[in-house]
Design a protein around this motif. Sequence first.
Motif, PDB file in Angstrom:
ATOM      1  N   GLN A 163       0.826  -1.193   0.000  1.00 58.34           N
ATOM      2  CA  GLN A 163       0.000   0.000   0.000  1.00 58.34           C
ATOM      3  C   GLN A 163       0.871   1.259   0.000  1.00 58.34           C
ATOM      4  OE1 GLN A 163      -3.043   1.049  -0.147  1.00 58.34           O
ATOM      5  NE2 GLN A 163      -2.879   3.075   0.798  1.00 58.34           N
ATOM      6  N   LEU A 164       2.028   1.183   0.673  1.00 59.80           N
ATOM      7  CA  LEU A 164       2.870   2.370   0.814  1.00 59.80           C
ATOM      8  C   LEU A 164       3.954   2.455  -0.261  1.00 59.80           C
ATOM      9  CD1 LEU A 164       3.348   2.419   4.693  1.00 59.80           C
ATOM     10  CD2 LEU A 164       1.962   3.969   3.324  1.00 59.80           C
ATOM     11  N   ALA A 165       4.002   1.465  -1.162  1.00 58.15           N
ATOM     12  CA  ALA A 165       5.124   1.408  -2.090  1.00 58.15           C
ATOM     13  C   ALA A 165       5.242   2.686  -2.922  1.00 58.15           C
ATOM     14  CB  ALA A 165       4.983   0.197  -3.013  1.00 58.15           C
ATOM     15  N   ARG A 166       4.112   3.195  -3.364  1.00 63.86           N
ATOM     16  CA  ARG A 166       4.150   4.426  -4.146  1.00 63.86           C
ATOM     17  C   ARG A 166       3.107   5.391  -3.607  1.00 63.86           C
ATOM     18  NH1 ARG A 166       3.447   4.514  -9.704  1.00 63.86           N
ATOM     19  NH2 ARG A 166       2.275   2.567  -9.873  1.00 63.86           N
TER      20      ARG A 166
ATOM     21  N   GLN B  10      -9.270   0.039   6.560  1.00 64.66           N
ATOM     22  CA  GLN B  10      -8.630  -1.280   6.551  1.00 64.66           C
ATOM     23  C   GLN B  10      -7.159  -1.166   6.938  1.00 64.66           C
ATOM     24  OE1 GLN B  10      -9.629  -2.108   2.547  1.00 64.66           O
ATOM     25  NE2 GLN B  10     -11.370  -3.420   3.067  1.00 64.66           N
ATOM     26  N   TYR B  11      -6.539  -0.076   6.522  1.00 67.32           N
ATOM     27  CA  TYR B  11      -5.138   0.136   6.859  1.00 67.32           C
ATOM     28  C   TYR B  11      -4.959   0.191   8.376  1.00 67.32           C
ATOM     29  CZ  TYR B  11      -0.460   2.112   6.765  1.00 67.32           C
ATOM     30  OH  TYR B  11       0.891   2.325   6.953  1.00 67.32           O
TER      31      TYR B  11
ATOM     32  N   GLN C 209      10.718  13.684  16.620  1.00 66.21           N
ATOM     33  CA  GLN C 209      10.578  12.337  16.071  1.00 66.21           C
ATOM     34  C   GLN C 209       9.230  11.705  16.374  1.00 66.21           C
ATOM     35  OE1 GLN C 209      13.810  10.822  18.247  1.00 66.21           O
ATOM     36  NE2 GLN C 209      15.358  11.846  17.003  1.00 66.21           N
ATOM     37  N   GLN C 210       8.530  12.253  17.365  1.00 66.25           N
ATOM     38  CA  GLN C 210       7.258  11.662  17.781  1.00 66.25           C
ATOM     39  C   GLN C 210       6.369  11.366  16.576  1.00 66.25           C
ATOM     40  OE1 GLN C 210       5.984  11.425  21.151  1.00 66.25           O
ATOM     41  NE2 GLN C 210       4.073  10.558  20.440  1.00 66.25           N
ATOM     42  N   ASP C 211       5.884  10.109  16.510  1.00 64.11           N
ATOM     43  CA  ASP C 211       4.934   9.698  15.480  1.00 64.11           C
ATOM     44  C   ASP C 211       5.470   9.787  14.061  1.00 64.11           C
ATOM     45  OD1 ASP C 211       2.918   8.730  16.971  1.00 64.11           O
ATOM     46  OD2 ASP C 211       1.733  10.566  17.016  1.00 64.11           O
ATOM     47  N   THR C 212       6.795   9.784  13.891  1.00 63.91           N
ATOM     48  CA  THR C 212       7.326   9.710  12.536  1.00 63.91           C
ATOM     49  C   THR C 212       7.849   8.297  12.294  1.00 63.91           C
ATOM     50  OG1 THR C 212       9.598  10.225  13.095  1.00 63.91           O
ATOM     51  CG2 THR C 212       8.134  12.087  12.689  1.00 63.91           C
ATOM     52  N   TYR C 213       8.260   8.052  11.050  1.00 66.56           N
ATOM     53  CA  TYR C 213       8.781   6.734  10.717  1.00 66.56           C
ATOM     54  C   TYR C 213      10.109   6.451  11.405  1.00 66.56           C
ATOM     55  CZ  TYR C 213       5.422   4.539   7.803  1.00 66.56           C
ATOM     56  OH  TYR C 213       4.303   3.873   7.396  1.00 66.56           O
ATOM     57  N   PHE C 214      10.739   7.477  11.986  1.00 69.35           N
ATOM     58  CA  PHE C 214      11.984   7.219  12.717  1.00 69.35           C
ATOM     59  C   PHE C 214      11.694   6.301  13.909  1.00 69.35           C
ATOM     60  CE2 PHE C 214      15.557   8.342  15.539  1.00 69.35           C
ATOM     61  CZ  PHE C 214      16.586   8.086  14.648  1.00 69.35           C
ATOM     62  N   VAL C 215      10.568   6.513  14.553  1.00 67.45           N
ATOM     63  CA  VAL C 215      10.187   5.648  15.680  1.00 67.45           C
ATOM     64  C   VAL C 215       9.911   4.234  15.176  1.00 67.45           C
ATOM     65  CG1 VAL C 215       8.526   5.310  17.533  1.00 67.45           C
ATOM     66  CG2 VAL C 215       9.245   7.617  16.921  1.00 67.45           C
ATOM     67  N   VAL C 216       9.219   4.145  14.031  1.00 63.62           N
ATOM     68  CA  VAL C 216       8.923   2.835  13.451  1.00 63.62           C
ATOM     69  C   VAL C 216      10.243   2.111  13.158  1.00 63.62           C
ATOM     70  CG1 VAL C 216       7.785   1.632  11.561  1.00 63.62           C
ATOM     71  CG2 VAL C 216       6.812   3.736  12.459  1.00 63.62           C
TER      72      VAL C 216
ATOM     73  N   GLY D   2      10.153  13.571   7.765  1.00 57.09           N
ATOM     74  CA  GLY D   2       8.891  14.011   8.353  1.00 57.09           C
ATOM     75  C   GLY D   2       7.695  13.166   8.005  1.00 57.09           C
ATOM     76  N   MET D   3       7.941  11.956   7.470  1.00 53.40           N
ATOM     77  CA  MET D   3       6.780  11.128   7.141  1.00 53.40           C
ATOM     78  C   MET D   3       6.123  10.606   8.415  1.00 53.40           C
ATOM     79  SD  MET D   3       6.408   7.963   4.547  1.00 53.40           S
ATOM     80  CE  MET D   3       4.994   6.884   4.600  1.00 53.40           C
ATOM     81  N   ILE D   4       4.810  10.780   8.511  1.00 52.38           N
ATOM     82  CA  ILE D   4       4.050  10.441   9.708  1.00 52.38           C
ATOM     83  C   ILE D   4       3.641   8.977   9.646  1.00 52.38           C
ATOM     84  CG2 ILE D   4       1.918  10.946  10.964  1.00 52.38           C
ATOM     85  CD1 ILE D   4       4.001  13.114  11.131  1.00 52.38           C
ATOM     86  N   ARG D   5       3.766   8.281  10.811  1.00 54.45           N
ATOM     87  CA  ARG D   5       3.344   6.890  10.840  1.00 54.45           C
ATOM     88  C   ARG D   5       1.829   6.787  10.969  1.00 54.45           C
ATOM     89  NH1 ARG D   5       4.851   4.989  17.010  1.00 54.45           N
ATOM     90  NH2 ARG D   5       4.029   3.009  16.287  1.00 54.45           N
ATOM     91  N   ARG D   6       1.305   5.585  10.746  1.00 55.21           N
ATOM     92  CA  ARG D   6      -0.117   5.277  10.881  1.00 55.21           C
ATOM     93  C   ARG D   6      -0.995   6.042   9.895  1.00 55.21           C
ATOM     94  NH1 ARG D   6       0.499   6.853  16.619  1.00 55.21           N
ATOM     95  NH2 ARG D   6       1.746   5.202  17.545  1.00 55.21           N
ATOM     96  N   THR D   7      -0.418   6.509   8.766  1.00 53.11           N
ATOM     97  CA  THR D   7      -1.271   7.092   7.740  1.00 53.11           C
ATOM     98  C   THR D   7      -1.210   6.177   6.536  1.00 53.11           C
ATOM     99  OG1 THR D   7       0.596   8.488   7.175  1.00 53.11           O
ATOM    100  CG2 THR D   7      -1.204   9.511   8.371  1.00 53.11           C
ATOM    101  N   SER D   8      -2.330   6.021   5.867  1.00 47.74           N
ATOM    102  CA  SER D   8      -2.440   4.947   4.887  1.00 47.74           C
ATOM    103  C   SER D   8      -1.787   5.306   3.560  1.00 47.74           C
ATOM    104  CB  SER D   8      -3.893   4.597   4.662  1.00 47.74           C
ATOM    105  OG  SER D   8      -4.544   5.710   4.089  1.00 47.74           O
ATOM    106  N   THR D   9      -1.495   6.568   3.339  1.00 44.21           N
ATOM    107  CA  THR D   9      -0.823   6.902   2.089  1.00 44.21           C
ATOM    108  C   THR D   9      -0.136   8.262   2.233  1.00 44.21           C
ATOM    109  OG1 THR D   9      -1.074   7.020  -0.292  1.00 44.21           O
ATOM    110  CG2 THR D   9      -2.794   8.064   1.021  1.00 44.21           C
ATOM    111  N   TYR D  10       0.502   8.720   1.182  1.00 43.95           N
ATOM    112  CA  TYR D  10       1.197  10.006   1.236  1.00 43.95           C
ATOM    113  C   TYR D  10       1.153  10.604  -0.160  1.00 43.95           C
ATOM    114  CZ  TYR D  10       4.734   6.808  -0.511  1.00 43.95           C
ATOM    115  OH  TYR D  10       5.390   5.853  -1.238  1.00 43.95           O
TER     116      TYR D  10
END
Lengths: 644, 156, 207
Positions: free
Chosen positions: A67-70, A80-81, A403-410, A471-479
């Motif tokens: 889902q996140l590939a592109r 669903q995500y 970093q809170q809630d960014t992909y760095f935490v992931v 700055g990409m935020i986690r838990r969002t289904s797309t960008y």
Amino acid sequence: MAGVMIERPAPTVGEALRRMRQQGETYQGVWSWLTTIDHKRIGLMYGATAMFFFLVGGIEALIIRLQLARPGLTLVDPDQYNRLFTMHGTTMIFLVVMPLSAAFFNLVIPLMIGARDVAFPRLNAFSYWTFLFGGMLMSASFFTGNPAGSFFEGHLGAPDGGWFGYAPLTLNQFSPGTGIDFWAFGLLILGVASMAGGFNFIVTIVNMRAPGMTLFRMPVFVWMTLVTSFLIIFAMPIITVALFQLLFDRLFGANFFNVGAGGTPLLWQHMFWLFGHPEVYILILPAMGIISEILPTFSRKPLFGYPFVVFSGIAIAFMSWGVWAHHMYTVGLGSAANAAFGVSTLLIGVPTGIKIFNWLATLWGGSISFKTPLLFALGFIAMFTIGGLTGVMHSMVPSDYQQQDTYFVVAHFHQVLIGGALFGLFAGVYYWFPKFSGKFMNEKLGQLHFWAMFIGFNVTFQPMMILGFLGMIRRTSTYEAGLGYGLWNMMSTAGAFLIAFSIAVFLINVVVSMRSKEDAGADPWDGRTLEWAIPSPPPVYNFAKIPQVTELDAHWAKKYVQNEAGELVPAMAGGANGDDNDSSGHDIHLPSPSIIPLIASAGLPLLASGFIYWDNPWMLPLIPVGAVITLVGVFAWALEPATE
Amino acid sequence: MLELLTFVLAADGKAFFENPAYLLGIPLIAVGALGVLLAMSPIELKWPQPAPAEEEYEIFDHPADGHPDAAEYVKVGLILAVITGIEVAIYYVDALGDTLLPILLVLSALKFVLVILWFMHLRFDNRLLTVMFTTGMVLVVALFVVVLSTLGASLV
Amino acid sequence: MQHAPTADAAHVTNTGIDNRKLLMWLFLASECLFFGGMIGTYLLYRNSSVTPPYPTDRVIDGVAYSGLFDIPFTSVSAFVLLMSSVTMVLALAAIQRNDRRGLQIWLAATALLGMTFLAGQAFEFTEFHKEGLSVNTNLFGTSFFVLTGFHGAHVSVGVLILVALWVMARRGRITSENALNVELAGLYWHFVDVVWIVIFTLVYLLQ
């Protein structure tokens, strides 16, 4: 109380039960697995079940990555995500890493301490079945739909509140349907399983060591199991309280997290992380224990600084209770509280660092053989160090605000959980596979598995570090396109499939190795601890004669002595290689198999389903039915003699 | 301990020390933590003797000498009843005001300790059991004192 | 409830503590965290209810609300539970002297006192409900009913164990050899009692 069933009432039931037990004792067929109370078989079932859930959680991860590939893909919709990442996290933590650790506790601990089984074999079986039913209940949520008329009608009914389940997102208002109920009840039941296991292993380790095995002659894995078990029995009750509160809010309209009635959602955050941070160490400490066994074996040196490794493990466990609020820097506890928790979080890096340096020093100057278990162990050290250091970055409050809630935490926690825990657990699989199957894992496929997984892991998660800083935020289904996320996400997705490939190689390896004709022998790695002193696979009774322990690395000490020059030479008396582990002439009395643990735990998911659908008159009777089954199970348990 | 430091820092200095509940909490946690540390230290650790002496095992089948008899249990029960009576009585004394809280806390702690030590035999039993139970108690008191103080809850 | 249900029944434990006793104490230590969480939540929400009824008398915006707590009544039921601890320990002392009749009497007394306490709690819950307090009324109702309800559930389990033990004792199946069964039930029972000691002070007596 023993013998009530045999002597007096209900001859039919008693007779039937006895016949079942005799059937179980033949060690053949499905029935013998359902009734087994042998720690080795329970461990294997734990491992197999955890691998199954690993595939489930892995497929969820792959869908997320696709889902996140592109940018702007619509493979799954945002709802669903949410469900996918919630179940991915929950599955991987509670249904994969924890039970895989439990599998190793079961398989190895009694052998390492020279015991014939755990302290409470039937309680052990109860742990496994409860874990299985809890996992099934939680996964069953995928097959439920949401009630008609709700916004989410017709969608998959899996929980959607994240593995941390922050209130009020998990309250009825924001998460209608039954997903969160399944999640909460599933976690409660899994908590029962973990706590039963925790009690059992503490009693086993404290009380059932072979004569001469003092605390400081215990292998490090035994120590880490003890520490982990203590964390489990103290952390699980807190999440139990929080889950009950959440369920009361959802099912009966209670007000624990209802802001309108004066409640505070922060209570959930505190309770969750009071449990959640010790939980992180519940996941990693067993893997650290496994590494501490593998490194000495494959460098043919004793573990460097054994007491330091042990004490830093204990220190980590103690300090893990004082750092929970570092998950809550941005909720506004105040700068003083943030500073205090920042300091304590920095401090917990110290014992962790001590361990890493001791592992490195163990390798130093050893005669190292780069077999697959050692490769995974080395992968653990490298990857866990990166994970730990990024953790130190999070502990700085101002840095964490960014970093809170960014992909760095992931990236950070996957670095610790896959690069740390999972690598350690795979190292354990390759290390102990010969002990429990009598066959080696195929070395070539093993090396392929390691390198594919190692490279795949880095290709997947290092780009996430960069994404986090972008700055990409986690838990969002797309960008959106044009933010510069596309390339890194595509890399990450490619890496995820490389990991999937490596797992396929692992599964093929298991099948291939099981069919191989090569006999691994009792002591294939020239091991140091007691499990290598008995044949592979171990007999039901483990030790024909309970060993006498005189020092650390008990098995090694029987095999090798130092000559005048300080060099290791084989001991004269042939050492110990499992040949003398013959039970003939010994009358070894083992506890009998029992179906009752399975019955007692089968009531729990029924009870939970009854509560989840308690406004449905057709489902409500499940509450008394489940309660009666569990009660009957417990009473039968008390009445059934342990041995016949 | 870190927890202690945390909640000293976390709360607003003045209000914090005006709150008798937390004032009582500090020595409680400190003493408890000290006890656990002492019990944990390898020097003091008396548990896991590899081969327990025969007499040691005997204790669990037959009450050892010095184990309290029924009369002593009744005496402890009487003390517990008297303390409960005092608690209820002082509940109605309006003059006590804010000092009621610490008195009640001390009295109930006393009852708690009496039951644990005598009725649950911790006084006469293996020290390991005391260590484990104390760990749980100290942990939960420390954790929730911090949680309550960061959330600004007050006992008075 | 077997004696030493280990793989090797003759195994003498490393610490000299019976496996089942160690298990019970670990369970109780873990229960501390459970009740700690519940009591902590109650304390957090003590004065946070935004709607009546309230636990104690108070005047808000010139309107007087009378409190629900009935201290004399709760004191009696707290006293009943406390005395059940005394009878429990007397039951253990009896069987350790191999006094089987004493064991039966004191076990029955303990179970009856436990049931009295439960009846008192049922009465109290009904009274509160009549006054308009439910688990969803306000924060007081929520945290009070969940805390005391879980404690009551623990007492009920304890009563079940006691009754089962009493039946065993009547059939002469408990002797001084397996007095550990009584001791373990006693540990659980006393723990439930000390939790009530804490609840009585922190929930009822604090104003």
